[in-house]
Design a protein around this motif. Structure first.
Motif, mmCIF file in Angstrom:
data_model
loop_
_atom_site.group_PDB
_atom_site.id
_atom_site.type_symbol
_atom_site.label_atom_id
_atom_site.label_comp_id
_atom_site.label_asym_id
_atom_site.label_seq_id
_atom_site.Cartn_x
_atom_site.Cartn_y
_atom_site.Cartn_z
ATOM 1 N N LEU A 105 0.880 -1.218 0.198
ATOM 2 C CA LEU A 105 -0.177 -0.102 0.249
ATOM 3 C C LEU A 105 0.922 1.381 0.123
ATOM 4 N N ALA A 106 0.478 2.236 -0.765
ATOM 5 C CA ALA A 106 1.246 3.560 -0.510
ATOM 6 C C ALA A 106 0.268 4.612 -1.021
ATOM 7 N N ASN A 107 0.598 5.862 -0.373
ATOM 8 C CA ASN A 107 -0.305 7.042 -0.763
ATOM 9 C C ASN A 107 -0.396 7.225 -2.140
ATOM 10 N N ASP A 108 -1.562 7.817 -2.503
ATOM 11 C CA ASP A 108 -1.779 7.927 -4.040
ATOM 12 C C ASP A 108 -1.063 9.179 -4.822
ATOM 13 N N ALA A 109 -0.434 10.189 -4.136
ATOM 14 C CA ALA A 109 0.651 10.893 -4.575
ATOM 15 C C ALA A 109 2.116 10.196 -4.639
ATOM 16 N N ASP A 110 2.250 9.242 -3.869
ATOM 17 C CA ASP A 110 3.400 8.522 -3.894
ATOM 18 C C ASP A 110 3.463 7.438 -5.186
ATOM 19 N N CYS A 111 2.270 7.015 -5.465
ATOM 20 C CA CYS A 111 1.833 5.891 -6.615
ATOM 21 C C CYS A 111 2.024 6.832 -7.824
ATOM 22 N N PHE A 112 1.656 8.289 -7.703
ATOM 23 C CA PHE A 112 1.722 9.092 -8.974
ATOM 24 C C PHE A 112 3.255 9.147 -9.064
ATOM 25 N N ALA A 113 4.076 9.421 -8.272
ATOM 26 C CA ALA A 113 5.604 9.637 -8.275
ATOM 27 C C ALA A 113 6.160 8.292 -8.891
ATOM 28 N N LEU A 114 5.619 7.155 -8.381
ATOM 29 C CA LEU A 114 6.137 5.946 -9.036
ATOM 30 C C LEU A 114 5.663 5.735 -10.653
ATOM 31 N N ALA A 115 4.539 6.127 -10.771
ATOM 32 C CA ALA A 115 4.090 6.066 -12.108
ATOM 33 C C ALA A 115 5.000 7.032 -13.067
ATOM 34 N N GLU A 116 5.503 7.966 -12.620
ATOM 35 C CA GLU A 116 6.407 8.933 -13.447
ATOM 36 C C GLU A 116 7.724 8.216 -13.675
ATOM 37 N N VAL A 117 8.214 7.576 -12.507
ATOM 38 C CA VAL A 117 9.555 6.832 -12.632
ATOM 39 C C VAL A 117 9.213 5.698 -13.806
ATOM 40 N N ALA A 118 8.080 5.079 -13.856
ATOM 41 C CA ALA A 118 7.816 4.031 -14.459
ATOM 42 C C ALA A 118 7.833 4.247 -15.884
ATOM 43 N N VAL A 119 6.855 4.990 -16.278
ATOM 44 C CA VAL A 119 6.687 5.370 -17.583
ATOM 45 C C VAL A 119 6.210 6.652 -18.019
ATOM 46 N N GLY A 120 6.890 7.658 -17.143
ATOM 47 C CA GLY A 120 6.719 9.186 -17.484
ATOM 48 C C GLY A 120 7.819 9.915 -17.377
ATOM 49 N N GLY A 179 1.473 3.497 -10.589
ATOM 50 C CA GLY A 179 2.217 3.271 -9.502
ATOM 51 C C GLY A 179 2.036 2.168 -8.567
ATOM 52 N N ALA A 180 0.746 1.696 -8.499
ATOM 53 C CA ALA A 180 0.582 0.611 -7.477
ATOM 54 C C ALA A 180 1.113 -0.759 -7.982
ATOM 55 N N ALA A 181 1.142 -1.102 -9.210
ATOM 56 C CA ALA A 181 1.633 -2.092 -9.900
ATOM 57 C C ALA A 181 3.067 -1.943 -9.763
ATOM 58 N N TRP A 182 3.844 -0.949 -9.845
ATOM 59 C CA TRP A 182 5.408 -0.811 -9.683
ATOM 60 C C TRP A 182 5.445 -1.266 -8.228
ATOM 61 N N LEU A 183 4.725 -0.739 -7.291
ATOM 62 C CA LEU A 183 5.035 -0.960 -5.890
ATOM 63 C C LEU A 183 4.770 -2.306 -5.814
ATOM 64 N N GLY A 184 3.715 -3.125 -6.366
ATOM 65 C CA GLY A 184 3.398 -4.604 -6.250
ATOM 66 C C GLY A 184 4.453 -5.421 -6.683
ATOM 67 N N PHE A 185 5.204 -5.007 -7.878
ATOM 68 C CA PHE A 185 6.167 -5.994 -8.330
ATOM 69 C C PHE A 185 7.547 -5.618 -7.402
ATOM 70 N N ALA A 186 7.686 -4.525 -7.252
ATOM 71 C CA ALA A 186 8.913 -4.051 -6.389
ATOM 72 C C ALA A 186 8.806 -4.977 -4.813
ATOM 73 N N SER A 187 7.745 -5.229 -4.495
ATOM 74 C CA SER A 187 7.441 -6.024 -3.011
ATOM 75 C C SER A 187 7.793 -7.200 -3.321
#
Length: 301
Positions: free
Chosen positions: A99-114, A292-300
């Motif tokens: 689980l992560a905050n939605d703004a954290d997941c936004f940041a992860l999404a920008e790292v992943a594909v943004g 971002g949630a998907a990145w978080l899940g795969f990283a875990s």
């Protein structure tokens, strides 16, 4: 495969992720915010319908997990607030849960594909109804174990004097209980409060930005002061975190001209000199919560 969710106070959207770039998005459903069993039921149905056995469930939530205690602080979804939410969900679902905050997941999404791709330190910020953010270093979310890192919108740091000529800025009351937060001053509603204070007139943030882009005197004054108030704290964050890119999401982030002006205001204030844009529009415009949630899940795993 990861089952991922973007959970809001009103609705929640799920997806099946084979990879961060390969997510089958499900239909949005109402969030059972006050019924934990019903909340678990929505997640369990998505797991049961998954086309392949999922390895984990990951979700963006509109709140945070307290470091240490593991308790959720999620005002908009009270059934997962005040409980060890990750443990409770893992016990109910029989899967690892991230689980992560939605703004954290936004940041992860920008790292992943943004816009954060290829950058070591990414500070993703939200400028919308509220002000938030997430910090990712070397592909790892600083808040991986929960916490408030990246929440630059809160704290009584908004400038009290700004503009040319100088004008006094009220310490607008913030929803967090403090006064003078950036969340209450440079969010969309903060921009509207600032415009009201300066000109005694009501206008939406969209109308203010449109008027500024058209060169109208009152919106030009409002945006000049807004930029001054927002730029200094952002520059301090760059100095503190060594961020080398700041993708911006949220409603105000949709204005290319406004984000370019914010970049121009921030860069002269940082210790590091950038010969390229630093503050940029987010590039992951579709389902960043799920990405971002998907990145978080795969990283875990």
């Amino acid at each position: 495969m990861i089952v991922c969710f973007d959970i809001g106070g009103t609705t929640m959207k799920g997806g099946y992720a084979r990879a961060v770039e390969d997510i089958n998005v499900l239909e949005r459903v109402p969030t059972p915010g006050r019924d934990f069993d019903a909340f678990v039921g929505v997640l369990a149905r998505a797991i049961a319908d998954c086309p392949a056995p999922p390895r984990a469930l990951a979700a963006a939530i509109p709140g945070i997990i307290e470091p240490g205690s593991g308790l959720g602080v999620v005002a908009n979804v009270p059934c997962i607030s005040g409980i060890p939410v990750r443990e409770r969900l893992e016990a109910a679902l029989g899967l690892p849960v991230a689980l992560a905050n939605d703004a954290d997941c936004f940041a992860l999404a920008e790292v992943a594909v943004g816009a954060g791709r290829g950058h070591r330190v990414v500070l993703g910020i939200i400028l919308g109804t509220g002000v938030g953010g997430g910090l990712v270093i070397d592909g790892r979310l600083i808040n991986a174990e929960g916490g408030f890192a990246g929440e630059w919108g809160h704290g009584p740091v908004a400038a009290r004097l700004a503009g040319t000529p100088v004008v006094e800025i009220p310490r607008f009351r913030c929803g967090c209980g403090l006064s003078g937060c950036l969340d209450a001053t440079v969010s969309a509603r903060g921009m509207e409060a600032l415009h009201r204070h300066l000109h005694g007139k009501e206008a939406t943030s969209l109308a203010i930005v449109a008027g500024w882009e058209a060169g109208e005197a009152e919106p030009v004054r409002t945006i000049a002061i807004w930029l001054e108030i927002a730029a200094a704290p952002l520059a301090m964050l760059v100095n503190t975190t060594a961020a080398d890119i700041i993708p911006v999401g949220g409603g105000l982030g949709g204005s290319t001209a406004l984000i370019a002006a914010l970049d121009a205001a921030v860069r002269p204030l940082t210790l590091r000199r950038f010969d390229r844009p630093l503050v940029v529009r987010a590039q992951c415009r579709v389902e960043p919560g799920l990405v971002g949630a998907a990145w978080l899940g795969f990283a875990s795993l």
